[in-house]
Design a protein around this motif. Structure first.
Motif, PDB file in Angstrom:
ATOM      1  N   ILE A  69       0.848  -1.338   0.094  1.00  0.00           N
ATOM      2  CA  ILE A  69      -0.079   0.095  -0.101  1.00  0.00           C
ATOM      3  C   ILE A  69       1.014   1.257  -0.051  1.00  0.00           C
ATOM      4  CG2 ILE A  69      -1.577   1.372   1.376  1.00  0.00           C
ATOM      5  CD1 ILE A  69      -2.602  -1.388   2.222  1.00  0.00           C
ATOM      6  N   GLY A  70       1.865   1.362   0.616  1.00  0.00           N
ATOM      7  CA  GLY A  70       2.840   2.321   0.717  1.00  0.00           C
ATOM      8  C   GLY A  70       3.519   2.498  -0.378  1.00  0.00           C
ATOM      9  N   LEU A  73       0.734   4.033  -2.689  1.00  0.00           N
ATOM     10  CA  LEU A  73       0.717   5.555  -2.435  1.00  0.00           C
ATOM     11  C   LEU A  73       1.677   6.585  -2.831  1.00  0.00           C
ATOM     12  CD1 LEU A  73      -1.087   5.625   1.028  1.00  0.00           C
ATOM     13  CD2 LEU A  73      -2.080   6.719  -0.806  1.00  0.00           C
ATOM     14  N   THR A  74       2.925   5.975  -2.745  1.00  0.00           N
ATOM     15  CA  THR A  74       3.907   6.986  -3.020  1.00  0.00           C
ATOM     16  C   THR A  74       3.813   6.912  -4.731  1.00  0.00           C
ATOM     17  OG1 THR A  74       5.223   5.952  -1.305  1.00  0.00           O
ATOM     18  CG2 THR A  74       6.325   7.214  -3.174  1.00  0.00           C
ATOM     19  N   LEU A  76       1.566   6.620  -6.669  1.00  0.00           N
ATOM     20  CA  LEU A  76       0.199   7.555  -7.049  1.00  0.00           C
ATOM     21  C   LEU A  76       0.298   8.903  -6.699  1.00  0.00           C
ATOM     22  CD1 LEU A  76      -3.144   7.332  -7.971  1.00  0.00           C
ATOM     23  CD2 LEU A  76      -3.544   7.451  -5.392  1.00  0.00           C
ATOM     24  N   GLY A  77       0.944   9.257  -5.777  1.00  0.00           N
ATOM     25  CA  GLY A  77       1.383  10.683  -5.248  1.00  0.00           C
ATOM     26  C   GLY A  77       2.240  11.344  -6.585  1.00  0.00           C
ATOM     27  N   THR A 129       0.510  12.117   0.251  1.00  0.00           N
ATOM     28  CA  THR A 129       0.638  10.718  -0.070  1.00  0.00           C
ATOM     29  C   THR A 129       2.107  10.228  -0.015  1.00  0.00           C
ATOM     30  OG1 THR A 129       0.731  11.471  -2.482  1.00  0.00           O
ATOM     31  CG2 THR A 129      -1.289  10.867  -1.749  1.00  0.00           C
ATOM     32  N   PHE A 132       2.601   9.384   3.728  1.00  0.00           N
ATOM     33  CA  PHE A 132       1.933   8.060   4.263  1.00  0.00           C
ATOM     34  C   PHE A 132       2.474   6.741   3.560  1.00  0.00           C
ATOM     35  CE2 PHE A 132      -1.677  10.877   5.682  1.00  0.00           C
ATOM     36  CZ  PHE A 132      -1.777  10.535   7.003  1.00  0.00           C
ATOM     37  N   GLY A 133       2.848   7.172   1.975  1.00  0.00           N
ATOM     38  CA  GLY A 133       3.391   6.000   1.465  1.00  0.00           C
ATOM     39  C   GLY A 133       4.800   5.670   2.119  1.00  0.00           C
TER      40      GLY A 133
END
Length: 194
Positions: A69-70, A73-74, A76-77, A129, A132-133
């Motif tokens: 998920i991290g 997210l990274t 995606l950001g 993102t 959190f990532g």
């Protein structure tokens, strides 16, 4: 002493030439060229970062879902930020210094608005993102090290992100804003003198 007085009178009495419109257009052309080069470099670096993250993912084969998920997210950001950042490319190319003066001013003001959107909303989303990532990504690996070192790893990561957010980002934003504000102010000075 008399020479100082004469020089002061000359200095205070001199009139400065208003900046010429050609000089203004030349300054803007340099800013535009630099922004396009920065955009290309940012694209290259962020795509290389995504490739490196994917390489790490395949090489180390994370086991926990938090790590995956991290990574997601990274990436995606980065992709979301690049998507909006790349929308400046056609706009920068479209701005033409040979347009009428009012159209040119409107285009520069619109560019300033687009940069402000990128520098506020999109950078916030990117940093959130990314933070959190990275925190989710690190979780699997900090479990493998002793507790004090895991806190240290998170602390260093968050300090680096904080340094970028609170120190580097405002400097870059201010520098870009000041350049465009300078162009707008010079243009308005020329317009008011005519």
């Amino acid at each position: 002493m008399n020479n100082d007085k004469n020089l002061n009178e000359l200095w205070s009495g001199q009139t400065t030439k208003p900046p010429q419109i050609e000089e203004l257009f030349s300054n803007f052309a340099q800013i535009k060229k630099k922004n396009l080069a920065t955009l290309i470099a940012a694209n290259f670096l962020m795509v290389a970062t995504i490739a490196f993250i994917i390489f790490i993912c395949f090489y180390f084969k994370p086991k926990l879902i938090t790590t995956k998920i991290g990574i997601g997210l990274t990436i995606l950001g980065i992709i979301v930020y690049l998507f909006f950042y790349n929308q400046l490319i056609p706009y920068l190319r479209k701005i033409n210094e040979t347009k009428s003066n009012n159209e040119f001013l409107k285009a520069v003001i619109k560019l300033k608005e687009k940069q402000k959107f990128l520098q506020t909303k999109m950078l916030q989303i990117y940093f959130i993102t990314l933070t959190f990532g990275l925190c989710l990504y690190l979780y699997e690996y900090v479990l493998l090290i002793p507790f004090p070192w895991s806190i240290f790893a998170y602390l260093v990561t968050l300090l680096w992100l904080g340094f970028n957010w609170f120190y580097l980002r405002p400097r870059v934003v201010r520098k870009q804003r000041d350049k465009l504000d300078g162009i707008i102010k010079k243009y308005e000075n020329i317009k008011n003198q005519n």
